[in-house]
Design a protein around this motif. Structure first.
Motif, short mmCIF file in Angstrom:
data_model
loop_
_atom_site.label_atom_id
_atom_site.label_comp_id
_atom_site.label_asym_id
_atom_site.label_seq_id
_atom_site.Cartn_x
_atom_site.Cartn_y
_atom_site.Cartn_z
N GLY A 167 -65.90 64.98 33.58
CA GLY A 167 -65.68 63.86 32.49
C GLY A 167 -63.58 63.27 32.51
O GLY A 167 -63.10 64.18 31.90
N PHE A 168 -63.59 62.41 31.61
CA PHE A 168 -62.21 62.25 31.48
C PHE A 168 -62.61 60.88 29.59
O PHE A 168 -63.35 60.13 29.68
CB PHE A 168 -61.95 60.88 31.94
N ILE A 169 -61.43 61.61 28.90
CA ILE A 169 -62.16 61.22 27.35
C ILE A 169 -60.70 60.78 27.11
O ILE A 169 -59.59 61.70 27.47
CB ILE A 169 -62.38 62.05 26.48
N TYR A 170 -60.62 60.12 26.21
CA TYR A 170 -59.26 59.59 25.88
C TYR A 170 -58.78 58.98 24.46
O TYR A 170 -59.94 58.75 23.57
CB TYR A 170 -58.35 58.59 27.02
N ASP A 171 -58.15 58.83 24.06
CA ASP A 171 -57.66 58.54 22.33
C ASP A 171 -56.62 57.02 22.08
O ASP A 171 -55.61 58.14 22.73
CB ASP A 171 -57.50 59.57 21.38
N VAL A 172 -56.48 56.36 21.97
CA VAL A 172 -55.31 55.88 21.84
C VAL A 172 -55.20 54.99 20.01
O VAL A 172 -56.14 55.00 19.71
CB VAL A 172 -55.12 53.96 22.66
N LEU A 214 -53.82 52.82 13.11
CA LEU A 214 -55.15 52.70 13.83
C LEU A 214 -55.89 53.33 15.11
O LEU A 214 -54.71 53.36 15.49
CB LEU A 214 -55.67 51.32 14.56
N ARG A 215 -57.00 54.11 15.20
CA ARG A 215 -56.71 54.64 16.35
C ARG A 215 -58.45 54.83 16.68
O ARG A 215 -59.22 53.43 15.97
CB ARG A 215 -56.73 56.39 16.59
N GLY A 216 -58.53 55.09 18.16
CA GLY A 216 -60.25 54.40 19.01
C GLY A 216 -60.74 55.17 19.59
O GLY A 216 -59.07 55.17 21.06
N ASN A 217 -61.54 55.07 21.23
CA ASN A 217 -61.80 54.91 22.04
C ASN A 217 -63.02 55.08 22.98
O ASN A 217 -64.05 53.90 21.97
CB ASN A 217 -61.52 56.98 22.71
N SER A 218 -63.02 54.69 23.86
CA SER A 218 -64.40 53.78 24.23
C SER A 218 -65.06 54.92 24.38
O SER A 218 -65.77 55.93 24.81
CB SER A 218 -64.33 52.45 25.77
N SER A 258 -67.91 55.80 21.52
CA SER A 258 -67.06 55.42 21.22
C SER A 258 -67.04 55.85 19.65
O SER A 258 -67.60 56.10 19.27
CB SER A 258 -66.87 54.07 21.45
N SER A 259 -65.80 55.64 19.23
CA SER A 259 -65.33 56.07 17.71
C SER A 259 -64.39 55.15 17.23
O SER A 259 -63.56 54.81 18.64
CB SER A 259 -64.73 57.65 17.44
N TYR A 260 -63.74 55.22 16.05
CA TYR A 260 -62.87 53.83 15.97
C TYR A 260 -62.25 54.62 14.27
O TYR A 260 -63.29 55.48 14.27
CB TYR A 260 -63.00 53.12 15.21
N GLY A 261 -60.74 54.51 14.16
CA GLY A 261 -60.67 55.12 12.80
C GLY A 261 -59.30 54.12 12.36
O GLY A 261 -59.06 54.01 12.59
N VAL A 262 -59.71 54.20 11.13
CA VAL A 262 -58.52 53.64 10.17
C VAL A 262 -58.06 54.31 9.52
O VAL A 262 -58.38 55.41 8.83
CB VAL A 262 -58.74 52.03 9.15
N GLY A 263 -56.49 53.94 9.14
CA GLY A 263 -55.67 55.46 8.06
C GLY A 263 -54.09 54.69 7.66
O GLY A 263 -53.61 53.48 7.91
#
Length: 100
Positions: free
Chosen positions: A5-10, A37-41, A82-87
């Motif tokens: 599979g393929f996973i990314y984080d932007v 801000l960060r996240g992936n689908s 999916s995951s998201y984050g804020v810092g």
């Protein structure tokens, strides 16, 4: 077993200097706030493996084995959520830094 599979984080970072005028006039050290801000689908992945289930029976005279299930190259799919984050980061004139 193999998994593919393929996973990314932007992510994005934005820095604000709080004492710009002091830094320009007096060459003071900056006070900065950085927001991130960060996240992936949701991501699909594939698996492939060989499944072998057996039972073993212990009798008084011998140890008997019997194959119950054998699947060669069993393929499956799944999804990672999916995951998201804020810092936020506060830098006080390069003396100390606080982040969360």
């Amino acid at each position: 077993m193999s998994v593919s599979g393929f996973i990314y984080d932007v992510g994005l970072l934005y820095t604000i200097t709080l004492n710009k005028s002091e830094v320009k006039e007096n060459k003071a050290k900056p006070q900065k706030i950085t927001i991130g801000l960060r996240g992936n689908s949701k991501t699909k992945f594939n698996t492939s493996n060989d499944v072998y289930n057996a039972s073993v029976t212990n009798s008084f005279t011998a140890l008997l084995s019997d194959t119950l299930l054998y699947k060669n190259n069993e393929k499956n799919t799944g999804y990672l959520p999916s995951s998201y984050g804020v810092g936020i980061n506060y830098n006080n004139k390069n003396k100390w830094i606080f982040w969360s």
